[in-house]
Design a protein around this motif. Structure first.
Motif, mmCIF file in Angstrom:
data_model
loop_
_atom_site.group_PDB
_atom_site.id
_atom_site.type_symbol
_atom_site.label_atom_id
_atom_site.label_comp_id
_atom_site.label_asym_id
_atom_site.label_seq_id
_atom_site.Cartn_x
_atom_site.Cartn_y
_atom_site.Cartn_z
ATOM 1 N N ILE A 160 9.417 5.861 6.791
ATOM 2 C CA ILE A 160 10.362 6.912 7.198
ATOM 3 C C ILE A 160 10.933 7.600 5.956
ATOM 4 N N ILE A 161 10.874 8.911 5.982
ATOM 5 C CA ILE A 161 11.541 9.698 4.942
ATOM 6 C C ILE A 161 12.703 10.389 5.628
ATOM 7 N N MET A 181 0.848 -1.204 0.000
ATOM 8 C CA MET A 181 0.000 0.000 0.000
ATOM 9 C C MET A 181 0.887 1.259 0.000
ATOM 10 N N ILE A 182 0.425 2.271 -0.708
ATOM 11 C CA ILE A 182 1.248 3.481 -0.840
ATOM 12 C C ILE A 182 1.037 4.408 0.371
ATOM 13 N N ALA A 183 2.144 4.850 0.953
ATOM 14 C CA ALA A 183 2.073 5.768 2.098
ATOM 15 C C ALA A 183 2.117 7.221 1.627
ATOM 16 N N ILE A 184 2.990 7.491 0.661
ATOM 17 C CA ILE A 184 3.147 8.874 0.174
ATOM 18 C C ILE A 184 3.125 8.881 -1.352
ATOM 19 N N GLN A 185 2.309 9.757 -1.874
ATOM 20 C CA GLN A 185 2.251 9.920 -3.335
ATOM 21 C C GLN A 185 2.288 11.405 -3.635
ATOM 22 N N THR A 186 3.275 11.837 -4.385
ATOM 23 C CA THR A 186 3.297 13.257 -4.768
ATOM 24 C C THR A 186 3.000 13.371 -6.255
ATOM 25 N N SER A 203 6.537 8.066 -5.244
ATOM 26 C CA SER A 203 5.628 7.130 -4.601
ATOM 27 C C SER A 203 6.423 6.294 -3.593
ATOM 28 N N ILE A 204 5.978 6.296 -2.357
ATOM 29 C CA ILE A 204 6.705 5.582 -1.291
ATOM 30 C C ILE A 204 5.744 4.599 -0.612
ATOM 31 N N GLU A 205 6.194 3.375 -0.498
ATOM 32 C CA GLU A 205 5.366 2.312 0.094
ATOM 33 C C GLU A 205 5.335 2.418 1.627
ATOM 34 N N GLN A 206 4.279 1.868 2.204
ATOM 35 C CA GLN A 206 4.199 1.825 3.671
ATOM 36 C C GLN A 206 5.313 0.948 4.232
ATOM 37 N N GLY A 207 5.926 1.419 5.303
ATOM 38 C CA GLY A 207 6.986 0.653 5.954
ATOM 39 C C GLY A 207 8.351 0.841 5.321
ATOM 40 N N GLU A 208 8.386 1.590 4.222
ATOM 41 C CA GLU A 208 9.659 1.800 3.525
ATOM 42 C C GLU A 208 10.488 2.883 4.226
ATOM 43 N N LEU A 209 11.804 2.736 4.205
ATOM 44 C CA LEU A 209 12.682 3.820 4.647
ATOM 45 C C LEU A 209 13.287 4.421 3.377
ATOM 46 N N PHE A 210 12.844 5.601 3.070
ATOM 47 C CA PHE A 210 13.219 6.256 1.816
ATOM 48 C C PHE A 210 14.143 7.425 2.133
ATOM 49 N N ALA A 211 15.301 7.429 1.506
ATOM 50 C CA ALA A 211 16.249 8.531 1.749
ATOM 51 C C ALA A 211 16.216 9.517 0.588
ATOM 52 N N LEU A 212 16.143 10.784 0.939
ATOM 53 C CA LEU A 212 16.293 11.840 -0.070
ATOM 54 C C LEU A 212 17.709 12.363 0.073
ATOM 55 N N LEU A 213 18.487 12.155 -0.967
ATOM 56 C CA LEU A 213 19.901 12.496 -0.909
ATOM 57 C C LEU A 213 20.183 13.655 -1.868
ATOM 58 N N GLY A 214 20.986 14.575 -1.428
ATOM 59 C CA GLY A 214 21.336 15.683 -2.314
ATOM 60 C C GLY A 214 22.250 16.655 -1.596
ATOM 61 N N VAL A 215 22.901 17.497 -2.362
ATOM 62 C CA VAL A 215 23.783 18.496 -1.758
ATOM 63 C C VAL A 215 22.922 19.599 -1.151
ATOM 64 N N ASN A 216 23.534 20.538 -0.433
ATOM 65 C CA ASN A 216 22.782 21.646 0.162
ATOM 66 C C ASN A 216 22.019 22.404 -0.922
#
Lengths: 244, 245
Positions: free
Chosen positions: A186-187, A1-6, A25-38
């Motif tokens: 978790i994001i 099931m989808i937890a976050i959909q933008t 799109s991020i699934e429930q229970g997923e640990l999703f990392a947003l990576l990037g420079v400042n």
């Protein structure tokens, strides 16, 4: 099931495009990392998803509720540990936890029981009566995350959770975050490659407000034909620079 | 009733800061003692306790703006407010939580000032209670100024605006240190456009039991308090939904 959909989630500050048509799109229970420079748009994305900043256009749905049309429902399901430690300095560790539990609707008895649970889970029991401003940076980070978890959120935002910590404190915090995997969505935003690689199920690489690519660290390494995840990140981030 | 939890946190933050206690309570009391010593050594009635005590009470309340402004500005700069803005707390929870705890603190501060004044010769009677009642809108005014300053400025700027500028303005332009008629002119005109001298005049009238003279002055204070509180609530609520908390 989808937890976050933008859907084409966009934030513009005057003449600067902070987040550009983000589809994610991020699934429930997923640990999703947003990576990037400042300045890549990670924190702005978190702020939009946690109803702190209104998107300029587009929308995001958290467990089915829109951040635009139903932010109150969204706020009940989420919690955030901001980039700064965000604790009440003159309150004790215990009082900080009880305050947040109460704000999210727990009565005094439940708040106390949840507080004891968090103190134990995050190894804060020994400093429970210490004022938050007197404990170490690493302990403040732990407290910050415990404060975010005490409401039992279904989605947790961790904005640069290990920023400024020494290697030991960072590893301790990683261990605490790893224990949460699978239980809640978790994001996590970070600009530490090894952190994203070690903790996350999938990684989204953001550069200049755009989501450049998404995948597991292995997928991103394979896709770029590089040897390490750091090389993969540089290759993907550089593509964005060339495209400019 | 979530605002009560938040208000309780804010009360603890203020009362557990020794600097707040030193400046908010200690400093006005030192001024009260010094001016009383001066009065004891001069032949004219310049700092007679019945008139001095209400003035010092108003001066002490000006520190409430510094406390509340600094607290809010710090909550913004440490992202504590960001954490709470993402929670189910409503705008009214924030406003009540940031204003209510300061009212009993302000009343306790004024009561302490009158308690010390008793040992300096102030007569204890029902007028003290009336004066405390008159000081209620004065406290609301300073709380509003703090809420407004804390919503707009950084904690360092709040220190400058509320800690230096406001406390000095409320001291020099209140008629506590000297009779404004002695200076007169533009100074006196400016003083009477601002609420501080009106606050002191209303408190002095209450202390003297001159109920008829309270309200012309207190209306000024109430007017300022209402306008500034409305402005503060508007600015704070706007800040809640702005991109830069």
């Amino acid at each position: 099931m989808i937890a976050i959909q933008t859907k084409a989630l966009t934030k513009r500050y005057k003449d600067r495009l902070a987040v550009n048509a983000l589809d994610l799109s991020i699934e429930q229970g997923e640990l999703f990392a947003l990576l990037g420079v400042n300045g890549a748009g990670k924190t702005t994305t978190i702020k939009m998803l946690s109803c702190l900043t209104r998107p300029t256009s587009g929308d995001a749905f958290l467990l089915g509720d829109s951040v635009l049309s139903n932010p109150d429902a969204v706020k009940k399901k989420i919690n955030i540990s901001p980039q700064e430690t965000a604790v009440a300095g003159n309150l004790s560790v215990k009082e900080n936890l009880e305050l947040v539990a109460g704000i999210y609707g727990s009565d005094a008895k439940t708040a106390q029981s949840k507080t004891n649970e968090m103190l134990s889970t995050f190894g804060l029991s020994e400093i429970a009566q210490h004022k938050a401003k007197t404990i170490s940076g690493g302990m403040q980070r732990r407290l910050s995350i415990a404060m975010a978890l005490i409401s039992h959120p279904r989605i947790l935002f961790l904005d640069e959770p290990t920023l400024g910590l020494d290697v030991f404190a960072r590893r301790e915090l990683w261990s605490a975050i790893e224990k949460l995997k699978g239980e809640i969505t978790i994001i996590l935003t970070t600009h530490y490659m090894e952190e994203a690689e070690a903790l996350s199920d999938r990684i989204g690489i953001m550069t200049r407000g755009r989501l450049q690519d998404v995948g597991t660290s292995a997928e991103l390494i394979a896709k770029t034909g590089t040897k390490t995840f750091e090389d993969a990140f540089i290759a993907l981030a550089s593509e964005s620079e060339v495209d400019r | 009733m979530k605002f009560l939890l938040f208000a309780s946190r804010n009360r603890k933050e203020i009362l557990r800061d020794p600097l707040n206690l030193a400046f908010g309570i200690g400093f006005p009391l030192i001024v009260l003692l010094l001016l009383s010593v001066i009065q004891a050594n001069i032949p004219v009635s310049l700092f007679e306790i019945g008139k001095l005590a209400p003035g010092i009470a108003v001066f002490g309340l000006s520190f409430i703006a510094l406390f509340s402004g600094t607290l809010i500005a710090k909550d913004r700069s440490t992202s504590f407010l960001m954490r709470l803005f993402a929670s189910p707390l409503s705008a009214s929870d924030f406003i009540l939580g940031y204003t209510l705890p300061f009212l009993p603190i302000a009343m306790a501060q004024s009561a302490l000032c009158f308690g010390v004044s008793f040992f300096l010769g102030l007569q204890m009677n029902a007028n003290i209670l009336l004066t405390l009642l008159v000081l209620f809108p004065v406290a609301s005014l300073f709380i509003g100024i703090g809420l407004l300053a804390g919503s707009v400025f950084t904690d360092k700027q709040v220190g400058g605006v509320c800690g230096a500028l406001l406390t000095n303005l409320s001291a020099w332009l209140s008629g506590t240190w000297f009779d404004l008629n002695l200076v007169g002119g533009a100074f006196k005109t400016i003083a009477y456009v601002l609420p501080f001298v009106h606050a002191v005049d209303a408190a002095k009238a209450a202390m003297a039991g001159d109920t008829a003279s309270i309200f012309p002055s207190l209306w000024w204070v109430i007017g300022y308090a209402v306008v500034i509180l409305i402005m503060a609530i508007f600015v704070f609520a706007k800040k809640m939904h702005s991109d830069q908390i």
